[in-house]
Design an enzyme around this catalytic site. Structure first.
Site, mmCIF file in Angstrom:
data_model
loop_
_atom_site.group_PDB
_atom_site.id
_atom_site.type_symbol
_atom_site.label_atom_id
_atom_site.label_comp_id
_atom_site.label_asym_id
_atom_site.label_seq_id
_atom_site.Cartn_x
_atom_site.Cartn_y
_atom_site.Cartn_z
ATOM 1 N N TYR A 142 0.839 -1.204 0.000
ATOM 2 C CA TYR A 142 0.000 0.000 0.000
ATOM 3 C C TYR A 142 0.870 1.249 0.000
ATOM 4 C CZ TYR A 142 -4.968 0.075 -0.244
ATOM 5 O OH TYR A 142 -6.238 0.087 -0.734
ATOM 6 N N GLU B 43 -0.314 4.880 -0.560
ATOM 7 C CA GLU B 43 -1.025 6.151 -0.777
ATOM 8 C C GLU B 43 -0.069 7.331 -0.650
ATOM 9 O OE1 GLU B 43 -4.427 6.479 1.764
ATOM 10 O OE2 GLU B 43 -5.562 5.018 0.608
ATOM 11 N N THR C 222 -4.085 6.089 -21.719
ATOM 12 C CA THR C 222 -3.983 4.736 -21.195
ATOM 13 C C THR C 222 -2.579 4.251 -21.510
ATOM 14 O OG1 THR C 222 -4.757 3.774 -23.267
ATOM 15 C CG2 THR C 222 -6.430 4.193 -21.582
ATOM 16 N N ARG D 42 -2.545 -2.637 -18.269
ATOM 17 C CA ARG D 42 -3.767 -1.824 -18.189
ATOM 18 C C ARG D 42 -3.558 -0.786 -17.102
ATOM 19 N NH1 ARG D 42 -7.253 -4.564 -21.536
ATOM 20 N NH2 ARG D 42 -8.618 -2.772 -21.536
HETATM 21 C C1 LIG Z 1 -9.575 3.630 -24.186
HETATM 22 C C2 LIG Z 1 -9.847 5.070 -24.025
HETATM 23 C C3 LIG Z 1 -10.171 5.628 -22.784
HETATM 24 C C4 LIG Z 1 -10.531 4.826 -21.569
HETATM 25 O O1 LIG Z 1 -9.675 3.913 -21.127
HETATM 26 P P1 LIG Z 1 -10.158 2.759 -20.126
HETATM 27 O O2 LIG Z 1 -8.857 2.250 -19.657
HETATM 28 O O3 LIG Z 1 -10.940 1.809 -20.967
HETATM 29 O O4 LIG Z 1 -10.982 3.374 -19.051
HETATM 30 C C5 LIG Z 1 -10.296 7.007 -22.694
HETATM 31 N N1 LIG Z 1 -10.126 7.782 -23.768
HETATM 32 C C6 LIG Z 1 -9.859 7.276 -24.984
HETATM 33 C C7 LIG Z 1 -9.686 8.195 -26.132
HETATM 34 C C8 LIG Z 1 -9.719 5.910 -25.156
HETATM 35 O O5 LIG Z 1 -9.471 5.427 -26.368
#
Ligand SMILES: *Cc1c(COP(=O)(O)O)cnc(C)c1O
Length: 423
Positions: free
Chosen positions: A57, A59, A229, A238
């Site tokens: 953890y 934070e 992302t 991810r």
């Molecule tokens: C994939 C994507 C997101 C969101 O990502 P997640 O990890 O699925 O929440 C936000 N903005 C754009 C332009 C994306 O292509």
């Protein structure tokens, strides 16, 4: 079975779950994965996500945590931050957002109040839910105003963006999207944002890897904040990052923690660091340019087969096919292609007369197949398979789909995927 070799502890403890992982490994090995937001991460990135760093953890931020025992974690996060700053040429990076959607929500929290107006690209035009679209919290807690593309060219209508920005005076302008096959003109957005005194957020989730590899222009210095992302073209775990000028660093960090999140996912942070190291290598430049070359070659081959492509082609990693003239709905085509071992998603096309859950198009992209080493010489064959699959879908010819599935698996066996066990 391959899964017991690759995941011995998991296989012993939970054979049912291990079998599902093994089946997914087989599926990812055998199929042609064309969903443009997906990829294959390296074995090194996968290993980093499976480490004991996840037990911790943390934070807070490096050097100012609310928990002890951060001797190693602080260094992990600092590595990720420094690498992000170097790869993207930014003054500040926050690597803690859990994923792209929470990263964008943090941008709202940092720069707007509930009820404020935000300007983003409409979802059916290629934008993302979190750019103020109605069914998203961002479109109910904030007043989302949406721009689109021109009916003739399917390119972003900057006259509309400017007019809306002047009239609505948004606090935040979002640019970038999920189904935009053309280069984003960050300079044009930056000029409009400055004129109306809005914060420009460049959401580069899809194209981060292309930018890192020099295959798409950078939003630096035009954007105030860059959201991304880490798991799409950037080929990391991810997760997500928010990057900014130094002047916005405090606001961004406060919004992510304690504004929106608790403890960061340290194993993910580690894997982001690994992915960024990979993205800084010369071979990643080659990868990013190969992704675009493949997408252009695939678009050419589809055009030659009479397919209508939104905007007539692509500048990046994705191609949006309008199947209206083929008289096959997008969903029917996507499901048939899936049975043929070609994995795509159905997608709205701009000004789609059909419903979002049953739209006219399919969206395809080349990040995954490029990670497996397929080159432009293979794109005519990929286009041929898509064409045969769509025709089979129109006729309900299941046998033809089965034949394609066999051909796809045979070719893909010659291109081992990063991160997958070699049988
Ligand atoms: C994939 C994507 C997101 C969101 O990502 P997640 O990890 O699925 O929440 C936000 N903005 C754009 C332009 C994306 O292509």
């Amino acid at each position: 079975m391959s899964q017991s070799l690759s995941h011995p502890a998991l296989s012993a403890a939970d054979p049912e779950l291990a079998a599902l992982v093994g089946a997914e490994e087989q599926l990812q090995a055998d199929t042609l994965r064309l969903i443009p937001s997906e990829n294959y991460v390296s074995a090194a990135v996968l290993e980093a996500t499976g480490t004991v760093l996840q037990n911790k953890y943390s934070e807070g931020y490096a050097g100012r945590r609310y928990y002890e025992g951060q001797q190693n974690i602080d260094q992990v996060e600092t590595l990720a931050v420094e690498r992000a700053k170097a790869v993207f040429g930014v003054e500040h990076a926050n690597v803690q957002p859990y994923s792209g959607s929470p990263a964008n929500l943090a941008a709202y929290l940092a720069f707007a109040e509930p009820g404020d107006t935000v300007l983003g690209m409409a979802l059916p035009m290629g934008g993302h839910l979190t750019h103020g679209w109605g069914v998203s919290a961002t479109g109910t807690w904030f007043r989302g105003v949406q721009y689109g593309v021109r009916p003739d060219s399917a390119l972003i209508d900057f006259d509309e963006v400017r007019d809306l920005a002047r009239k609505e005076r948004p606090k935040i302008i979002f640019c970038g999207g999920t189904a935009v096959p053309r280069t984003i003109d960050f300079a044009a957005f930056g000029e409009i944002a400055r004129e109306v005194d809005a914060v420009l957020v460049a959401d580069i989730a899809h194209i981060a890897g292309l930018i890192a590899g020099g295959a798409h222009p950078s939003p630096v210095p035009h954007a105030d904040v860059i959201s991304t992302t880490t798991h799409k073209t950037l080929r990391g775990p991810r997760g997500a990052m928010l990057m900014s000028r130094a002047s916005h660093a405090k606001a961004v960090d406060k919004a992510v923690f304690p504004g929106l999140q608790g403890g960061p996912h340290n194993h993910t942070t580690a894997a982001i660091a690994v992915a960024l190291r990979e993205a800084a290598a010369p071979s990643f430049r080659d990868y990013a340019h190969a992704v675009v070359a493949n997408a252009k070659a695939l678009a050419e081959a589809l055009l030659a087969r009479g397919y209508d492509l939104v905007s007539g082609g692509t500048d990046n990693h994705l191609v949006l096919i309008d199947l209206t003239s083929k008289e096959v709905p997008g969903k029917v085509a996507a499901k048939a292609l899936d049975r043929a071992g070609i994995v795509v998603n159905y997608n709205t096309v701009p000004f789609d007369p059909r419903k979002p859950f049953d739209p006219s198009g399919i969206r395809i992209g080349t990040p995954s197949l490029t990670s497996r080493g397929l080159g432009t010489d293979r794109m005519p064959l990929v286009a041929e398979w898509i064409d045969r699959g769509v025709q089979a879908a129109a006729k309900g010819d299941e046998d033809a789909l089965t034949v394609i599935r066999g051909e796809v698996a045979e070719l893909m066996a010659a291109y081992p995927a990063p991160g997958l066990p070699t049988a």
